[in-house]
Scaffold this active site. Structure first.
Site, short mmCIF file in Angstrom:
data_model
loop_
_atom_site.label_atom_id
_atom_site.label_comp_id
_atom_site.label_asym_id
_atom_site.label_seq_id
_atom_site.Cartn_x
_atom_site.Cartn_y
_atom_site.Cartn_z
N ASP A 197 33.13 -18.32 -7.01
CA ASP A 197 31.90 -17.53 -7.04
C ASP A 197 30.94 -18.07 -6.00
O ASP A 197 30.74 -19.29 -5.89
CB ASP A 197 31.25 -17.61 -8.43
N GLU A 205 29.60 -8.22 -5.37
CA GLU A 205 29.04 -7.54 -6.54
C GLU A 205 27.78 -6.80 -6.10
O GLU A 205 26.86 -7.41 -5.56
CB GLU A 205 28.71 -8.56 -7.64
N HIS A 218 32.93 -11.12 -17.04
CA HIS A 218 32.08 -12.00 -17.84
C HIS A 218 30.75 -11.36 -18.21
O HIS A 218 30.06 -11.86 -19.10
CB HIS A 218 31.82 -13.29 -17.07
#
Length: 566
Positions: A102, A260, A335
């Site tokens: 990430d 994202e 998540h």
């Protein structure tokens, strides 16, 4: 019929997201760790996974479960050491798996040394977004994702800093070239360590609306307006990503990238991020995840939706990408989202059939496949949460906000029902590995509760069982690797108007696959308007090898057909 067979490893890959705190604990701390991930790498390889994506493993005060980073070059000691991470990467590479990390660079933790310097008025003051009060109040009426204002007052300077998310997550000022340079250094640090690429957290938030205008007031009862468009997709975001490509990514041509991008609602908005695989290979868009949210509201405000709406979102997105040199990401869980079974189907009745149907629907679209931990065994939401069991800052803030509106001692069961339906903690419960204590996740009490159904729904029970959800996933992923048409085949939607059946074809010059998925718990008849072919996969074992165009579909039935075009 033009078919782009431009083979890329990242188009064919199956990517498995790991939430480290909830994957597997090897130390008896009740918290998952890096060595727990390493211990299950062979399981993931045998599942059919090519890449593991690690949610943040960096040093963090954990106000937002690691998405508040206090040191980009240090490992969270709850999870292990840098040596543990290096061993994980080395072991993964030895068995043919890649490791994606990430990249969380829209904001840092307020404990990061950069922000502490900025707060003190040091040389990094302009590394964050500071604004003077407006008429003695916050600089504007932007609302934070996790509730309240986007602005926090610093008593020393009397100015406000911007935090699009939690108060402890101040936004970096990407207009400052020193900030961008620091980010490039972080990326190179991890690429040099052996990281194979990045999932980029809220990457379209790095550029905001110039001038920070107020959001038009839609509901005067809310002081802070939600309005995504002012905080995402600012005019410089593609310039910054192009600079990222020029400074870092072009020197790592095999590196994986997915961004994202909340607020990217249509494919024509998305194409600038991904056309031709640059500056990013693909993005995560959110419209199919917002389908059960009321527009302009937080996720806790539910709306009913129709299957034709889902087709309009996903089908049109994939078709546009197909015709405009773009590539999509395929995900239905992560998540930040509750388990998909209750949202798209039913996690009470016909659960096994529904889990398999959603697997086929998910894995055969046009794009790179992302599987979230536990999805392969049909994990579901918890049936009930108490306030004391909640761990997610978004849920806790929502509960407290609603509680403050009510009389002391008022019933809060409706709020807990909202959280049970859509809250992020549902996805953060430990993976159910065995029927043993704590679902085989830990020998100690886990940091968050295990799912109440773990004794029936776990890896141990499903392993090797021919008709289990796990074995269905394994067979499906093998088939995806063996059939290029399920990755590169041209997509065509079938029967747009049906509110019960989602169907499409994937075709190459040699063969065509037909995917049929029933999204209803009733038995129904459906007439397929295209030629069917031979049945090669179904979630009902009684299905015949050959199929006609008039189909009797059992609850949540799914079928995959193949016919030769030669």
């Amino acid at each position: 019929m033009a078919i782009n067979m431009d083979h890329k490893w990242w188009k064919e890959a199956v990517i498995y997201q790991i939430y480290p705190y909830s994957f597997r604990d090897t130390t008896g701390s009740g918290i998952g760790d890096l060595n727990g991930i390493t211990s299950k790498l062979s399981y993931l390889r045998d599942l059919g996974v090519d890449v593991i994506w690690l949610s943040p493993i960096y040093a963090s005060p954990m106000k937002d479960m690691g998405y508040d980073i206090s040191d980009y070059r240090a490992v969270n000691p709850d999870l292990g050491t840098m040596e543990d991470l290096e061993r994980l990467m080395r072991t993964a590479h030895e068995i043919g798996l890649k490791v994606v990390m990430d990249l969380v660079v829209n904001h840092t933790s307020d404990q990061h040394a950069w922000f502490q310097d900025s707060l003190a008025g040091g040389s990094k003051r302009d590394w964050y977004v500071w604004r003077a009060p407006k008429n003695g109040q916050e600089p504007n009426n932007w609302g934070a994702i996790f509730g309240g204002s986007c602005w926090e007052r610093d008593e020393r300077s009397k100015e406000y800093y911007l935090h699009v998310f939690e108060t402890s997550q101040p936004d970096l000022n990407w207009d400052n070239p020193d900030v961008r340079e620091a980010v490039w250094d972080v990326m190179n640090f991890w690429l040099d360590k052996g990281c194979d690429g990045f999932r980029m957290d809220v990457i379209n938030c790095i550029s905001k609306e110039p001038g920070f205008p107020d959001v038009p007031v839609l509901d005067s009862s809310e002081k802070y307006q939600y309005g995504l468009k002012y905080r995402f997709n600012g005019p410089k975001v593609l310039d910054y990503l192009a600079e990222m490509h020029d400074r870092v990514l072009q020197y790592h041509p095999d590196a994986f990238t997915v961004g994202e991008t909340p607020g990217v609602a249509t494919a024509d908005e998305a194409i600038g991020y991904v056309k031709g695989g640059t500056p990013l290979q693909m993005i995560f868009h959110f419209e199919h995840m917002y389908i059960d949210h009321q527009p302009g509201k937080t996720c806790f405000h539910k709306r009913e939706w129709r299957l034709t709406e889902l087709k309009d979102i996903l089908g049109k997105f994939m078709l546009y990408m197909q015709d405009n040199d773009g590539w999509d990401s395929l995900y239905v869980e992560n998540h930040d989202q509750p388990r998909i079974l209750a949202r798209y189907a039913n996690d009470d009745i016909h659960r096994t059939a529904a889990a398999k149907m959603l697997a086929l629907f998910h894995a055969t679209g046009r794009g790179t496949l992302f599987v979230y931990q536990g999805q392969e065994i049909g994990m579901a939401n918890s049936k009930q949460w108490t306030f004391e069991e909640l761990r997610d800052v978004e849920e806790i803030n929502h509960y407290n906000t609603e509680k403050a509106k009510r009389a002391p001692g008022a019933d809060m069961s409706d709020v807990l029902t909202e959280i049970q339906r859509i809250g992020r903690d549902n996805a953060r419960m430990p993976v159910s590995w065995t029927t043993g204590p704590n679902a085989g996740f830990s020998t100690a009490t886990p940091w968050i509760k295990v799912n109440e159904d773990y004794k029936e729904w776990n890896v141990e029970v499903q392993e090797g069982q021919e008709h289990s959800v796990l074995e269905f996933w394994r067979g499906l992923l093998r088939m995806r690797k063996q059939e290029p048409g399920l990755v590169y085949g041209r997509l065509a939607m079938v029967d747009w108007e049906s509110e019960d059946v989602y169907a499409y074809t994937r075709a190459t010059a040699e063969a065509e696959h037909l995917v049929v998925c029933s999204f209803t718990e009733k038995t129904m008849q459906w007439t397929c308007p295209v030629e069917v072919g031979t049945l090669v996969l179904s979630n009902y074992i009684s299905e015949k090898a050959e199929g006609g165009q008039v189909m009797e579909l059992q609850p949540y039935a799914c079928r995959l057909y193949k016919r030769s075009l030669k």
